[in-house]
Scaffold this active site. Structure first.
Site, PDB file in Angstrom:
ATOM      1  N   LYS A 142     -46.968 -46.007  27.313  1.00 59.16           N
ATOM      2  CA  LYS A 142     -46.713 -44.662  27.836  1.00 59.16           C
ATOM      3  C   LYS A 142     -46.526 -44.773  29.340  1.00 59.16           C
ATOM      4  O   LYS A 142     -46.997 -45.717  29.972  1.00 59.16           O
ATOM      5  CB  LYS A 142     -47.900 -43.752  27.520  1.00 59.16           C
ATOM      6  CG  LYS A 142     -48.149 -43.644  26.013  1.00 59.16           C
ATOM      7  CD  LYS A 142     -48.487 -42.259  25.582  1.00 59.16           C
ATOM      8  CE  LYS A 142     -48.739 -42.160  24.101  1.00 59.16           C
ATOM      9  NZ  LYS A 142     -47.564 -41.726  23.322  1.00 59.16           N
ATOM     10  N   GLU A 182     -42.096 -45.139  26.311  1.00 58.44           N
ATOM     11  CA  GLU A 182     -42.106 -43.683  26.484  1.00 58.44           C
ATOM     12  C   GLU A 182     -42.370 -43.362  27.947  1.00 58.44           C
ATOM     13  O   GLU A 182     -43.147 -44.054  28.609  1.00 58.44           O
ATOM     14  CB  GLU A 182     -43.215 -43.061  25.646  1.00 58.44           C
ATOM     15  CG  GLU A 182     -43.052 -43.277  24.155  1.00 58.44           C
ATOM     16  CD  GLU A 182     -44.156 -42.584  23.366  1.00 58.44           C
ATOM     17  OE1 GLU A 182     -43.932 -41.447  22.935  1.00 58.44           O
ATOM     18  OE2 GLU A 182     -45.238 -43.171  23.205  1.00 58.44           O
ATOM     19  N   LYS A 237     -50.119 -39.865   9.687  1.00 60.83           N
ATOM     20  CA  LYS A 237     -50.927 -40.877  10.344  1.00 60.83           C
ATOM     21  C   LYS A 237     -51.824 -40.209  11.380  1.00 60.83           C
ATOM     22  O   LYS A 237     -51.484 -39.107  11.810  1.00 60.83           O
ATOM     23  CB  LYS A 237     -50.049 -41.941  11.006  1.00 60.83           C
ATOM     24  CG  LYS A 237     -49.263 -41.427  12.224  1.00 60.83           C
ATOM     25  CD  LYS A 237     -48.779 -42.542  13.074  1.00 60.83           C
ATOM     26  CE  LYS A 237     -49.630 -42.743  14.288  1.00 60.83           C
ATOM     27  NZ  LYS A 237     -49.257 -41.983  15.470  1.00 60.83           N
ATOM     28  N   HIS A 276     -43.053 -41.226  10.614  1.00 55.13           N
ATOM     29  CA  HIS A 276     -41.804 -40.497  10.877  1.00 55.13           C
ATOM     30  C   HIS A 276     -40.688 -41.413  11.375  1.00 55.13           C
ATOM     31  O   HIS A 276     -39.525 -41.050  11.313  1.00 55.13           O
ATOM     32  CB  HIS A 276     -42.040 -39.302  11.813  1.00 55.13           C
ATOM     33  CG  HIS A 276     -42.198 -39.648  13.249  1.00 55.13           C
ATOM     34  ND1 HIS A 276     -43.394 -40.048  13.798  1.00 55.13           N
ATOM     35  CD2 HIS A 276     -41.307 -39.665  14.271  1.00 55.13           C
ATOM     36  CE1 HIS A 276     -43.226 -40.280  15.084  1.00 55.13           C
ATOM     37  NE2 HIS A 276     -41.968 -40.062  15.406  1.00 55.13           N
ATOM     38  N   HIS A 293     -45.649 -47.432  13.492  1.00 55.81           N
ATOM     39  CA  HIS A 293     -44.210 -47.410  13.777  1.00 55.81           C
ATOM     40  C   HIS A 293     -43.645 -48.813  14.051  1.00 55.81           C
ATOM     41  O   HIS A 293     -42.618 -49.203  13.523  1.00 55.81           O
ATOM     42  CB  HIS A 293     -43.904 -46.521  14.987  1.00 55.81           C
ATOM     43  CG  HIS A 293     -44.477 -45.148  14.877  1.00 55.81           C
ATOM     44  ND1 HIS A 293     -44.505 -44.441  13.690  1.00 55.81           N
ATOM     45  CD2 HIS A 293     -45.053 -44.327  15.791  1.00 55.81           C
ATOM     46  CE1 HIS A 293     -45.060 -43.255  13.906  1.00 55.81           C
ATOM     47  NE2 HIS A 293     -45.401 -43.165  15.155  1.00 55.81           N
ATOM     48  N   ASP A 309     -52.223 -46.390  17.742  1.00 58.31           N
ATOM     49  CA  ASP A 309     -51.361 -45.204  17.711  1.00 58.31           C
ATOM     50  C   ASP A 309     -49.911 -45.566  17.398  1.00 58.31           C
ATOM     51  O   ASP A 309     -49.213 -44.808  16.724  1.00 58.31           O
ATOM     52  CB  ASP A 309     -51.448 -44.476  19.063  1.00 58.31           C
ATOM     53  CG  ASP A 309     -50.588 -43.221  19.114  1.00 58.31           C
ATOM     54  OD1 ASP A 309     -50.718 -42.391  18.184  1.00 58.31           O
ATOM     55  OD2 ASP A 309     -49.798 -43.061  20.055  1.00 58.31           O
ATOM     56  N   ARG A 350     -56.835 -21.514   9.738  1.00 60.29           N
ATOM     57  CA  ARG A 350     -57.995 -20.628   9.868  1.00 60.29           C
ATOM     58  C   ARG A 350     -57.714 -19.447  10.796  1.00 60.29           C
ATOM     59  O   ARG A 350     -58.522 -18.531  10.883  1.00 60.29           O
ATOM     60  CB  ARG A 350     -59.205 -21.431  10.348  1.00 60.29           C
ATOM     61  CG  ARG A 350     -59.838 -22.181   9.185  1.00 60.29           C
ATOM     62  CD  ARG A 350     -61.060 -22.927   9.595  1.00 60.29           C
ATOM     63  NE  ARG A 350     -60.722 -23.921  10.605  1.00 60.29           N
ATOM     64  CZ  ARG A 350     -61.556 -24.850  11.046  1.00 60.29           C
ATOM     65  NH1 ARG A 350     -62.773 -24.902  10.588  1.00 60.29           N
ATOM     66  NH2 ARG A 350     -61.169 -25.723  11.942  1.00 60.29           N
ATOM     67  N   LYS A 359     -35.969 -41.742  10.817  1.00 59.62           N
ATOM     68  CA  LYS A 359     -34.942 -41.770  11.870  1.00 59.62           C
ATOM     69  C   LYS A 359     -33.674 -42.432  11.332  1.00 59.62           C
ATOM     70  O   LYS A 359     -33.743 -43.447  10.654  1.00 59.62           O
ATOM     71  CB  LYS A 359     -35.460 -42.528  13.105  1.00 59.62           C
ATOM     72  CG  LYS A 359     -36.580 -41.782  13.840  1.00 59.62           C
ATOM     73  CD  LYS A 359     -36.996 -42.542  15.081  1.00 59.62           C
ATOM     74  CE  LYS A 359     -38.278 -41.978  15.669  1.00 59.62           C
ATOM     75  NZ  LYS A 359     -38.089 -40.876  16.592  1.00 59.62           N
ATOM     76  N   ASP A 390     -60.013 -21.535   5.001  1.00 60.60           N
ATOM     77  CA  ASP A 390     -60.555 -22.834   5.381  1.00 60.60           C
ATOM     78  C   ASP A 390     -60.390 -23.712   4.142  1.00 60.60           C
ATOM     79  O   ASP A 390     -61.170 -23.634   3.197  1.00 60.60           O
ATOM     80  CB  ASP A 390     -62.028 -22.696   5.769  1.00 60.60           C
ATOM     81  CG  ASP A 390     -62.644 -24.058   6.064  1.00 60.60           C
ATOM     82  OD1 ASP A 390     -61.971 -25.087   5.827  1.00 60.60           O
ATOM     83  OD2 ASP A 390     -63.793 -24.098   6.534  1.00 60.60           O
TER      84      ASP A 390
HETATM   85  C1  BG6 Z   1     -46.532 -40.607  17.404  1.00 63.34           C
HETATM   86  C2  BG6 Z   1     -47.596 -41.054  18.374  1.00 63.34           C
HETATM   87  O1  BG6 Z   1     -46.806 -41.096  16.123  1.00 63.34           O
HETATM   88  O2  BG6 Z   1     -45.267 -41.097  17.828  1.00 63.34           O
HETATM   89  C3  BG6 Z   1     -47.282 -40.576  19.773  1.00 63.34           C
HETATM   90  O3  BG6 Z   1     -48.860 -40.545  17.972  1.00 63.34           O
HETATM   91  C4  BG6 Z   1     -45.879 -40.983  20.175  1.00 63.34           C
HETATM   92  O4  BG6 Z   1     -48.234 -41.068  20.706  1.00 63.34           O
HETATM   93  C5  BG6 Z   1     -44.859 -40.606  19.093  1.00 63.34           C
HETATM   94  O5  BG6 Z   1     -45.553 -40.346  21.377  1.00 63.34           O
HETATM   95  C6  BG6 Z   1     -43.500 -41.197  19.400  1.00 63.34           C
HETATM   96  O6  BG6 Z   1     -42.553 -40.673  18.502  1.00 63.34           O
HETATM   97  P1  BG6 Z   1     -41.031 -40.562  18.888  1.00 63.34           P
HETATM   98  O7  BG6 Z   1     -40.346 -40.078  17.641  1.00 63.34           O
HETATM   99  O8  BG6 Z   1     -40.964 -39.576  20.025  1.00 63.34           O
HETATM  100  O9  BG6 Z   1     -40.595 -41.915  19.306  1.00 63.34           O
END
Ligand code: BG6
Length: 484
Positions: free
Chosen positions: A330, A208, A140, A170, A232, A227, A46, A174, A87
């Site tokens: 985290k 993380e 996601k 994602h 993952h 999350d 937008r 990897k 939009d």
């Molecule tokens: C994302 C989460 O899907 O993956 C994040 O929403 C997270 O909270 C991230 O930090 C971690 O991805 P990667 O590739 O850095 O391990």
């Protein structure tokens, strides 16, 4: 053979995901000659921007990356880019895209809030843009629980056939995650051992150092369970635990993953208390720097977990009695994504008392991040002579992937490069099927319900620590320890 797509439409083209991941990935694919001739990139958002303004933004984003910008590649890539201010949730917005998409085979990449997915799909259908030659990519989180994920999937399913839907996780892009498939199914060595006769337990850690920061409006609704664990971590668990598929066809692999998800034992209130722990980071130090509490970032107290550890059990012949310990958080002391397969101890020691103390059970450690490596620890005779017989030591037999991937022409790829290339080619193997997402939610809903029933609230942990002390107690209760 499936036809290659010839244009990607980036919804949310000026957003964070596009800037950090999608545009660089497309640029690198172009650099390596993977983008088909005539392939176009149509960004839409937008923001009031001209094509030139957007192209300049992309140039700045790419130039700021450590890899730098190759002038020849950039010239080619810039040529491919268009920008349409629209939009996309409205009929007018979809009409605005139509001119650029006439006669094309588009990929619609929704790098926007999931609450808009259904609206965009409806608008695309209304403009006649959701045809057989189109594909749609969904990021996601697909829903916040089984119910909301079904609503999104159903709305998308009214417009697109399942074969046209690419749900991204994602992690599946990897390199080392794909290597898990190679490790398990391109070697004869592991399969006979890959079961409850030989394996004692499995640990999956995604740690993380980063905090939530200004992502809290999203994160506070989801927490670590939804999350990270729902997607993952369960994907990693599936790749470790699935039966050998008969081939690498998308549905062969995905069928096996769904079976694992269906075999996960449902969490009870007793499991919530005895087999799981939630945590939330407080103030602390990470990598020598002070880090603020989640509550301070959020601006108020909240019951969202930024850490979760739990024991999962897979009720099938292969895995009966083998606990899977999952842990993510985290603001932990280091960034580490790791799968550890802990084998059982030898049934009897033939060595003297001193050497028997040295004996450690074999372990296969698969490091995904920050460094990629696969190492198998083996017992070995310690060199030299000693009083009272031989001494033993545990040494890793390492694939040294870091070295293998660090030749002069190698570059660590962004996970999205592999996945975008697969969408262009129409290969859904590394994407998550509807029933997979829903089975994962079914199990995660069970965990969330059990937590609610047991009144399990997040325990505080200092930023820079390995989570609440209860995380250690959890695994020790089952006679194991975290591999730290
Ligand atoms: C994302 C989460 O899907 O993956 C994040 O929403 C997270 O909270 C991230 O930090 C971690 O991805 P990667 O590739 O850095 O391990």
């Amino acid at each position: 053979m499936t036809q290659q797509a010839d244009v990607i439409v980036l919804f949310g083209g000026t957003g964070d995901l596009s800037r950090r991941m999608l545009l660089p990935s497309l640029y690198f694919l172009d650099a390596d000659g993977f983008l088909p001739d005539g392939f176009r990139l149509l960004a839409t958002a937008r923001s009031e921007l001209t094509r030139e303004g957007f192209v300049e933004q992309v140039r700045e984003t790419l130039a700021a990356r450590p890899e730098g910008l190759d002038p020849a590649v950039w010239a080619r890539f810039a040529e491919r880019i268009d920008y349409v201010m629209a939009d996309a949730t409205t009929p007018e917005g979809a009409q605005a895209l139509k001119v650029a998409l006439e006669g094309r085979r588009p990929i619609y990449y929704l790098a926007i809030s999931p609450s808009l997915y259904a609206k965009v799909a409806v608008a695309l259908a209304g403009a006649g843009l959701a045809h057989d030659e189109s594909r749609i990519v969904l990021e996601k989180p697909i829903g916040r629980d089984l119910e909301t994920s079904r609503q999104i999937n159903t709305a998308i399913g009214r417009v697109f056939d399942e074969s046209q839907v690419f749900r991204i996780d994602h992690y599946l892009g990897k390199e080392t995650v794909q290597n898990l498939i190679a490790l398990r199914f391109a070697n004869t060595l592991f399969e006979p051992l890959w079961n409850n006769l030989t394996i004692d337990h499995v640990q999956i850690t995604v740690a993380e150092t980063e905090g939530v920061g200004d992502r809290w409006p999203y994160y506070d609704e989801y927490g670590a369970l939804r999350d990270m664990l729902q997607n993952h971590m369960l994907q990693l668990l599936c790749l470790v635990a699935m039966e050998p598929p008969s081939d690498m066809e998308p549905d062969s692999v995905r069928n096996e993953k769904v079976k694992v998800l269906r075999s996960l034992r449902r969490f009870t209130r007793a499991d919530a208390q005895g087999s799981s722990i939630r945590g939330q980071y407080g103030d602390g130090m990470v990598a020598g720097k002070t880090a603020a509490a989640y509550e301070a970032e959020r601006g108020q107290a909240t019951g969202t977990e930024t850490f979760v550890a739990l024991r999962a059990d897979i009720d099938n012949w292969r895995w009966a009695g083998v606990p899977f310990f999952l842990r993510t958080g985290k603001r932990l002391p280091e960034r580490r994504t790791q799968i550890a397969i802990q084998f059982k101890a030898v049934p009897h020691s033939i060595f003297g008392a001193a050497s028997t103390q040295d004996l450690a059970a074999n372990r296969l450690v698969i490091d995904l991040q920050p460094d990629e490596d696969i190492a198998l620890t083996l017992m070995n005779k310690a060199p030299g002579i000693s009083q009272g017989g031989m001494r033993l030591q545990s040494l890793p037999l390492s694939l040294s992937l870091l070295k293998a991937y660090s030749g002069p022409n190698s570059r660590r790829r962004i996970a999205y490069e592999r996945l975008l290339l697969d969408v262009i080619n129409g290969d859904t193997t590394l994407f998550v099927r509807r029933d997979e997402v829903e089975e994962a939610w079914r199990w995660v809903d069970g965990v969330a319900d059990a937590w609610a029933e047991a009144g399990l609230t997040p325990k505080p942990y200092p930023a820079g620590s390995w989570g609440p002390s209860g995380a250690f107690g959890l695994i020790e209760r089952f006679g194991r320890t975290w591999l730290d």
